[in-house]
Motif scaffolding. Sequence first.
Motif, short mmCIF file in Angstrom:
data_model
loop_
_atom_site.label_atom_id
_atom_site.label_comp_id
_atom_site.label_asym_id
_atom_site.label_seq_id
_atom_site.Cartn_x
_atom_site.Cartn_y
_atom_site.Cartn_z
N ASP A 79 0.31 -7.88 6.23
CA ASP A 79 0.96 -8.31 7.48
C ASP A 79 1.91 -7.24 8.01
OD1 ASP A 79 -0.39 -10.67 7.37
OD2 ASP A 79 1.25 -11.79 6.44
N LEU A 80 2.62 -6.59 7.12
CA LEU A 80 3.55 -5.54 7.56
C LEU A 80 2.78 -4.34 8.11
CD1 LEU A 80 6.49 -4.79 7.85
CD2 LEU A 80 6.43 -3.90 5.53
N TYR A 81 1.68 -3.98 7.48
CA TYR A 81 0.84 -2.90 8.03
C TYR A 81 0.34 -3.26 9.42
CZ TYR A 81 0.31 0.13 3.92
OH TYR A 81 0.52 1.01 2.91
N ILE A 82 -0.16 -4.48 9.57
CA ILE A 82 -0.68 -4.91 10.87
C ILE A 82 0.43 -4.89 11.92
CG2 ILE A 82 -1.60 -6.89 12.15
CD1 ILE A 82 -3.13 -7.65 9.59
N LEU A 83 1.58 -5.37 11.55
CA LEU A 83 2.70 -5.44 12.50
C LEU A 83 3.19 -4.06 12.90
CD1 LEU A 83 4.41 -7.49 13.99
CD2 LEU A 83 5.98 -7.49 12.08
N LEU A 84 3.26 -3.13 11.95
CA LEU A 84 3.73 -1.78 12.28
C LEU A 84 2.74 -1.02 13.14
CD1 LEU A 84 5.51 -0.69 9.00
CD2 LEU A 84 6.54 -1.23 11.20
N PHE A 85 1.49 -1.42 13.13
CA PHE A 85 0.51 -0.78 14.01
C PHE A 85 0.84 -1.01 15.48
CE2 PHE A 85 -3.79 -0.63 16.02
CZ PHE A 85 -3.98 0.74 15.86
N LYS A 92 -0.13 8.34 13.69
CA LYS A 92 1.08 8.04 12.92
C LYS A 92 0.88 6.86 11.98
CE LYS A 92 4.72 10.00 15.60
NZ LYS A 92 5.97 9.82 16.25
N PHE A 93 0.04 5.92 12.38
CA PHE A 93 -0.24 4.80 11.50
C PHE A 93 -0.98 5.26 10.26
CE2 PHE A 93 -2.78 1.04 10.28
CZ PHE A 93 -1.74 0.20 9.98
N LEU A 94 -1.93 6.17 10.41
CA LEU A 94 -2.61 6.71 9.24
C LEU A 94 -1.66 7.49 8.34
CD1 LEU A 94 -6.07 7.86 10.65
CD2 LEU A 94 -5.56 5.88 9.25
N ILE A 95 -0.74 8.23 8.94
CA ILE A 95 0.27 8.95 8.15
C ILE A 95 1.14 7.96 7.39
CG2 ILE A 95 2.30 10.44 8.31
CD1 ILE A 95 0.89 11.84 10.67
N LEU A 96 1.51 6.85 8.03
CA LEU A 96 2.29 5.80 7.37
C LEU A 96 1.53 5.25 6.17
CD1 LEU A 96 4.85 3.72 7.91
CD2 LEU A 96 2.96 2.23 8.51
N ILE A 97 0.25 4.98 6.33
CA ILE A 97 -0.55 4.46 5.23
C ILE A 97 -0.65 5.47 4.10
CG2 ILE A 97 -2.89 3.78 4.56
CD1 ILE A 97 -3.15 2.45 7.29
N ILE A 98 -0.86 6.74 4.44
CA ILE A 98 -1.00 7.78 3.41
C ILE A 98 0.30 7.96 2.64
CG2 ILE A 98 -1.31 10.26 3.08
CD1 ILE A 98 -3.39 10.11 5.38
N ILE A 99 1.43 8.04 3.34
CA ILE A 99 2.73 8.23 2.66
C ILE A 99 3.04 7.03 1.76
CG2 ILE A 99 5.22 8.41 3.00
CD1 ILE A 99 4.66 10.03 5.51
#
Length: 146
Positions: A79-85, A92-99
């Motif tokens: 849910d947090l991943y979906i919301l931050l998208f 930037k979303f992919l960078i967030l997932i990778i980090i």
Amino acid sequence: MLIALYILLSLLLLYISYKDIKDAEYNSFYFYFLIIIISAIAILKEVSYIKICLIYLALFLSHILKTKYIDYIGDGDVDLYILLFMIFDFEKFLILIIISTLSAILVNLAKNYWRKKKDSGVRLVPYISFALFILMLFDLFKEKVL
């Protein structure tokens, strides 16, 4: 106003991360505040209303699918991943997932190496918060806020 919302978002994510580490508990009450804050940030950043509505639809579907079909996904991570998208573009979303994923892997590998007891569960909310802080710091040094 935008910076105040980012500070409020950061403080709320710190508290949610603390509760997730300490109690392994995810309180949906705070998630509603996250929805309000991130929606306000998205509106101030002039994100299209179509994207905002699609994110709300994805959150709704995630909630339905988790409660009916899937038992192994945590409450707050997806849910947090979906919301931050909602406030990030795709890059930037992919960078967030990778980090967040790399930091979770490295920290849990180190914890399992030094402990005798192996931890099978990973609490991703603190690592997602950490990745968000890293992205915010890079954007602040470039003199723009996300």
